[in-house]
Design a protein around this motif. Structure first.
Motif, PDB file in Angstrom:
ATOM      1  N   VAL A  76       0.748  -1.135  -0.051  1.00 37.17           N
ATOM      2  CA  VAL A  76      -0.112   0.050   0.055  1.00 37.17           C
ATOM      3  C   VAL A  76       0.905   1.349   0.184  1.00 37.17           C
ATOM      4  N   SER A  77       1.915   1.365   0.864  1.00 42.81           N
ATOM      5  CA  SER A  77       2.895   2.380   0.835  1.00 42.81           C
ATOM      6  C   SER A  77       3.580   2.470  -0.474  1.00 42.81           C
ATOM      7  N   TRP A 136       2.646   1.776  -3.214  1.00 35.19           N
ATOM      8  CA  TRP A 136       1.535   2.279  -4.411  1.00 35.19           C
ATOM      9  C   TRP A 136       1.408   3.857  -3.796  1.00 35.19           C
ATOM     10  N   LEU A 137       1.184   4.407  -2.740  1.00 29.40           N
ATOM     11  CA  LEU A 137       0.807   5.718  -2.484  1.00 29.40           C
ATOM     12  C   LEU A 137       2.006   6.777  -2.617  1.00 29.40           C
ATOM     13  N   VAL A 138       3.170   6.153  -2.001  1.00 30.52           N
ATOM     14  CA  VAL A 138       4.204   7.078  -1.855  1.00 30.52           C
ATOM     15  C   VAL A 138       5.508   6.613  -2.795  1.00 30.52           C
ATOM     16  N   THR A 139       6.060   8.046  -3.372  1.00 27.67           N
ATOM     17  CA  THR A 139       7.046   7.666  -4.502  1.00 27.67           C
ATOM     18  C   THR A 139       8.325   7.322  -4.337  1.00 27.67           C
ATOM     19  N   TRP A 161       8.793   2.258   1.798  1.00 26.82           N
ATOM     20  CA  TRP A 161       7.916   1.116   1.856  1.00 26.82           C
ATOM     21  C   TRP A 161       8.937  -0.184   2.090  1.00 26.82           C
TER      22      TRP A 161
END
Length: 69
Positions: A29-30, A32-35, A39
C-alpha cells in the motif's frame, strides 16, 4: 514425547502474527501511495518478525528434553 516450549508465549505469538500481517500488508500500500522507497522499511520489519515466528516454531518442535547447541 513432549514438545518444547517456544520463545514466545501464546499471546506474544498472536501479536507477532498480527504485526507480521499488518507490516506485510502495509508495504505494498505504501509502495503504491508514496513515491520514495520508504515502503522497504515495512518489508524489513515484516521479514524480521517472520524470522522470530520461524524461530519460535523451531523451538516448539524441538523435544522438551533436548539441549540447544
Amino acid at each position: 514425547m513432549h514438545q518444547g516450549s517456544g520463545i514466545l508465549s501464546t499471546r506474544q505469538r498472536r501479536l507477532a502474527w498480527l504485526g507480521f500481517l499488518l507490516a506485510a500488508l502495509q508495504a505494498p500500500v505504501s509502495a503504491w501511495l508514496v513515491t520514495d522507497h520508504s515502503w522497504l522499511f515495512s518489508l524489513c520489519v515484516a521479514l524480521m518478525v517472520a524470522t522470530v515466528i520461524i524461530a519460535d516454531d523451531a523451538a516448539r518442535r524441538r523435544p522438551a528434553n533436548a539441549t540447544g547447541d
